[in-house]
Design a protein around this motif. Structure first.
Motif, PDB file in Angstrom:
ATOM      1  N   ASP A  50       0.825  -1.214   0.000  1.00 27.37           N
ATOM      2  CA  ASP A  50       0.000   0.000   0.000  1.00 27.37           C
ATOM      3  C   ASP A  50       0.858   1.262   0.000  1.00 27.37           C
ATOM      4  O   ASP A  50       0.546   2.258   0.668  1.00 27.37           O
ATOM      5  N   GLY A  51       1.984   1.205  -0.729  1.00 34.71           N
ATOM      6  CA  GLY A  51       2.838   2.375  -0.846  1.00 34.71           C
ATOM      7  C   GLY A  51       3.781   2.601   0.317  1.00 34.71           C
ATOM      8  O   GLY A  51       4.579   3.542   0.296  1.00 34.71           O
ATOM      9  N   GLU A  52       3.713   1.739   1.347  1.00 32.12           N
ATOM     10  CA  GLU A  52       4.578   1.883   2.516  1.00 32.12           C
ATOM     11  C   GLU A  52       5.731   0.888   2.416  1.00 32.12           C
ATOM     12  O   GLU A  52       5.526  -0.298   2.149  1.00 32.12           O
ATOM     13  N   VAL A  53       6.959   1.359   2.634  1.00 32.20           N
ATOM     14  CA  VAL A  53       8.118   0.468   2.650  1.00 32.20           C
ATOM     15  C   VAL A  53       8.093  -0.336   3.944  1.00 32.20           C
ATOM     16  O   VAL A  53       8.147   0.229   5.042  1.00 32.20           O
ATOM     17  N   VAL A  54       7.988  -1.660   3.796  1.00 32.79           N
ATOM     18  CA  VAL A  54       7.848  -2.520   4.972  1.00 32.79           C
ATOM     19  C   VAL A  54       9.027  -3.472   5.147  1.00 32.79           C
ATOM     20  O   VAL A  54       9.124  -4.160   6.166  1.00 32.79           O
ATOM     21  N   ALA A  55       9.946  -3.531   4.165  1.00 31.75           N
ATOM     22  CA  ALA A  55      11.071  -4.447   4.266  1.00 31.75           C
ATOM     23  C   ALA A  55      12.106  -4.088   3.211  1.00 31.75           C
ATOM     24  O   ALA A  55      11.822  -3.367   2.244  1.00 31.75           O
ATOM     25  N   TYR A  56      13.319  -4.596   3.420  1.00 34.14           N
ATOM     26  CA  TYR A  56      14.323  -4.507   2.362  1.00 34.14           C
ATOM     27  C   TYR A  56      15.215  -5.738   2.424  1.00 34.14           C
ATOM     28  O   TYR A  56      15.307  -6.420   3.456  1.00 34.14           O
ATOM     29  N   ALA A  57      15.872  -6.020   1.307  1.00 32.15           N
ATOM     30  CA  ALA A  57      16.821  -7.122   1.212  1.00 32.15           C
ATOM     31  C   ALA A  57      18.048  -6.635   0.461  1.00 32.15           C
ATOM     32  O   ALA A  57      17.924  -6.021  -0.603  1.00 32.15           O
ATOM     33  N   TYR A  58      19.206  -6.891   1.024  1.00 31.21           N
ATOM     34  CA  TYR A  58      20.477  -6.608   0.346  1.00 31.21           C
ATOM     35  C   TYR A  58      21.100  -7.950   0.002  1.00 31.21           C
ATOM     36  O   TYR A  58      21.402  -8.752   0.899  1.00 31.21           O
ATOM     37  N   VAL A  59      21.242  -8.226  -1.281  1.00 29.49           N
ATOM     38  CA  VAL A  59      21.720  -9.537  -1.736  1.00 29.49           C
ATOM     39  C   VAL A  59      22.840  -9.350  -2.752  1.00 29.49           C
ATOM     40  O   VAL A  59      22.809  -8.419  -3.562  1.00 29.49           O
ATOM     41  N   VAL A  65      26.106 -18.354  -6.799  1.00 33.93           N
ATOM     42  CA  VAL A  65      25.654 -18.326  -5.399  1.00 33.93           C
ATOM     43  C   VAL A  65      25.158 -16.927  -5.064  1.00 33.93           C
ATOM     44  O   VAL A  65      25.828 -15.936  -5.359  1.00 33.93           O
ATOM     45  N   GLY A  66      24.002 -16.841  -4.448  1.00 38.30           N
ATOM     46  CA  GLY A  66      23.492 -15.569  -3.963  1.00 38.30           C
ATOM     47  C   GLY A  66      23.741 -15.448  -2.472  1.00 38.30           C
ATOM     48  O   GLY A  66      23.320 -16.304  -1.700  1.00 38.30           O
ATOM     49  N   TYR A  67      24.477 -14.412  -2.070  1.00 35.04           N
ATOM     50  CA  TYR A  67      24.765 -14.192  -0.651  1.00 35.04           C
ATOM     51  C   TYR A  67      23.747 -13.172  -0.142  1.00 35.04           C
ATOM     52  O   TYR A  67      23.788 -12.002  -0.508  1.00 35.04           O
ATOM     53  N   VAL A  68      22.819 -13.614   0.674  1.00 36.99           N
ATOM     54  CA  VAL A  68      21.779 -12.750   1.221  1.00 36.99           C
ATOM     55  C   VAL A  68      22.361 -12.070   2.460  1.00 36.99           C
ATOM     56  O   VAL A  68      22.508 -12.687   3.511  1.00 36.99           O
ATOM     57  N   ARG A  69      22.700 -10.810   2.332  1.00 34.05           N
ATOM     58  CA  ARG A  69      23.395 -10.100   3.409  1.00 34.05           C
ATOM     59  C   ARG A  69      22.442  -9.509   4.443  1.00 34.05           C
ATOM     60  O   ARG A  69      22.705  -9.586   5.649  1.00 34.05           O
ATOM     61  N   HIS A  70      21.377  -8.867   3.997  1.00 31.08           N
ATOM     62  CA  HIS A  70      20.411  -8.272   4.924  1.00 31.08           C
ATOM     63  C   HIS A  70      19.007  -8.686   4.513  1.00 31.08           C
ATOM     64  O   HIS A  70      18.642  -8.597   3.336  1.00 31.08           O
ATOM     65  N   ILE A  71      18.233  -9.119   5.471  1.00 30.33           N
ATOM     66  CA  ILE A  71      16.781  -9.268   5.318  1.00 30.33           C
ATOM     67  C   ILE A  71      16.165  -8.578   6.528  1.00 30.33           C
ATOM     68  O   ILE A  71      16.372  -9.004   7.667  1.00 30.33           O
ATOM     69  N   VAL A  72      15.425  -7.502   6.285  1.00 27.18           N
ATOM     70  CA  VAL A  72      14.856  -6.739   7.395  1.00 27.18           C
ATOM     71  C   VAL A  72      13.392  -6.454   7.108  1.00 27.18           C
ATOM     72  O   VAL A  72      13.049  -5.919   6.047  1.00 27.18           O
ATOM     73  N   VAL A  73      12.547  -6.811   8.073  1.00 25.87           N
ATOM     74  CA  VAL A  73      11.126  -6.488   8.014  1.00 25.87           C
ATOM     75  C   VAL A  73      10.835  -5.479   9.123  1.00 25.87           C
ATOM     76  O   VAL A  73      11.298  -5.646  10.263  1.00 25.87           O
ATOM     77  N   ALA A  74      10.112  -4.428   8.801  1.00 27.61           N
ATOM     78  CA  ALA A  74       9.758  -3.426   9.802  1.00 27.61           C
ATOM     79  C   ALA A  74       9.032  -4.086  10.970  1.00 27.61           C
ATOM     80  O   ALA A  74       8.193  -4.975  10.767  1.00 27.61           O
TER      81      ALA A  74
END
Length: 274
Positions: A50-59, A65-74
């Motif tokens: 709904d237009g609100e930033v609720v999470a981000y991922a830094y990969v 190989v994908g290194y998932v560095r940050h997974i953050v949920v508000a």
């Protein structure tokens, strides 16, 4: 419930990053805007509802190989399935970048995250420990009996370093490409063709070293000696992250290093989420 929408980061997202990064609970300072824009933004996805930033991922898409560095949920959106949606979007993103496997680090007591990662096929591989290491403690570490030398890690060193220390292929090149990091290789000058003895990726901003890998515990001291001149100020301590090396962990503890963070490294095949 409204659909979660993934999108690439833009320069305007820095405030969202800064707000959410602290939720990782690592104790590390938030990167300044210019460093984030130059080093992390290109590999960061933001998630809106709904237009609100609720999470981000830094990969980091490496070579297969994908290194998932940050997974953050508000915090206000946890417990609503957002984490699972984010991870499935990350899986699709990494598959689109040619990755078939992925890995990440998580706090062992984050049971909800561990459960999620296991449900996606990841398994625990090893423990990593981040220390606050005072410089005077380095003097208490044992030293090798033979001479070793540290030098900048060159692209021609990458394959040998990654093979010697079981690092994902492309991890060192990715670090070099981000800029701002000091990459050091520890070698035996009497045997230039032998396997490397150590590697450190040092971030002067923290200041901290990750990865920090040595072939034997007594090689940690000369690698730390090589890092010290690259520290732009005179901090009393630096961060050192030790991966899958119980002997070195014990050695640093005995020298007086204090534990800042303990993590668990998970990895596995990326599931087909399509």
């Amino acid at each position: 419930m409204p659909r979660l929408v993934a999108r690439p980061a833009t320069a305007a997202d820095y405030e969202h990053f800064a707000r959410l990064f602290v939720e990782l609970g690592t104790g590390n300072p938030v990167l300044p805007r210019d460093r984030w824009e130059g080093a992390l933004a290109r590999d960061t996805l933001f998630f809106e509802r709904d237009g609100e930033v609720v999470a981000y991922a830094y990969v980091q898409p490496l070579r297969g190989v994908g290194y998932v560095r940050h997974i953050v949920v508000a915090p206000s959106h946890r417990g609503r399935g957002v984490g699972g949606d984010v991870m499935r979007a990350v899986a699709a993103h990494l598959r689109g970048r040619g990755c078939t496997r992925w890995c990440l680090n998580v706090k062992p007591d984050n049971t909800a995250a561990v459960r999620l990662y296991r449900s996606l096929g990841m398994e625990h591989a090893y423990v990593l420990t981040t220390f606050q290491l005072a410089w005077d403690a380095v003097a208490r570490l044992p030293r090798p009996f033979h001479r070793v030398a540290a030098r900048p890690a060159q692209p021609s060193d990458d394959a040998a370093l990654e093979a010697a220390f079981a690092m994902p292929s492309g991890q060192i090149a990715e670090a070099r490409g981000r800029g701002g990091l000091v990459l050091l290789c520890l070698v035996d000058p009497a045997a230039p063709d032998a396997a490397p003895l150590g590697f450190a990726s040092f971030d002067p901003f923290l200041p901290g070293a990750f990865p920090f890998r040595v072939a034997a515990p007594e090689l940690a001291a000369p690698l730390l000696d090589a890092i010290r001149p690259h520290t732009p100020r005179a901090p009393e301590a630096l961060l050192v992250t030790v991966e899958d090396d119980d002997t070195l962990v014990a050695l640093l503890r005995d020298a007086g290093a204090t534990v800042q963070l303990v993590g668990a490294h998970f990895r596995g095949e990326i599931p087909d989420v399509g």
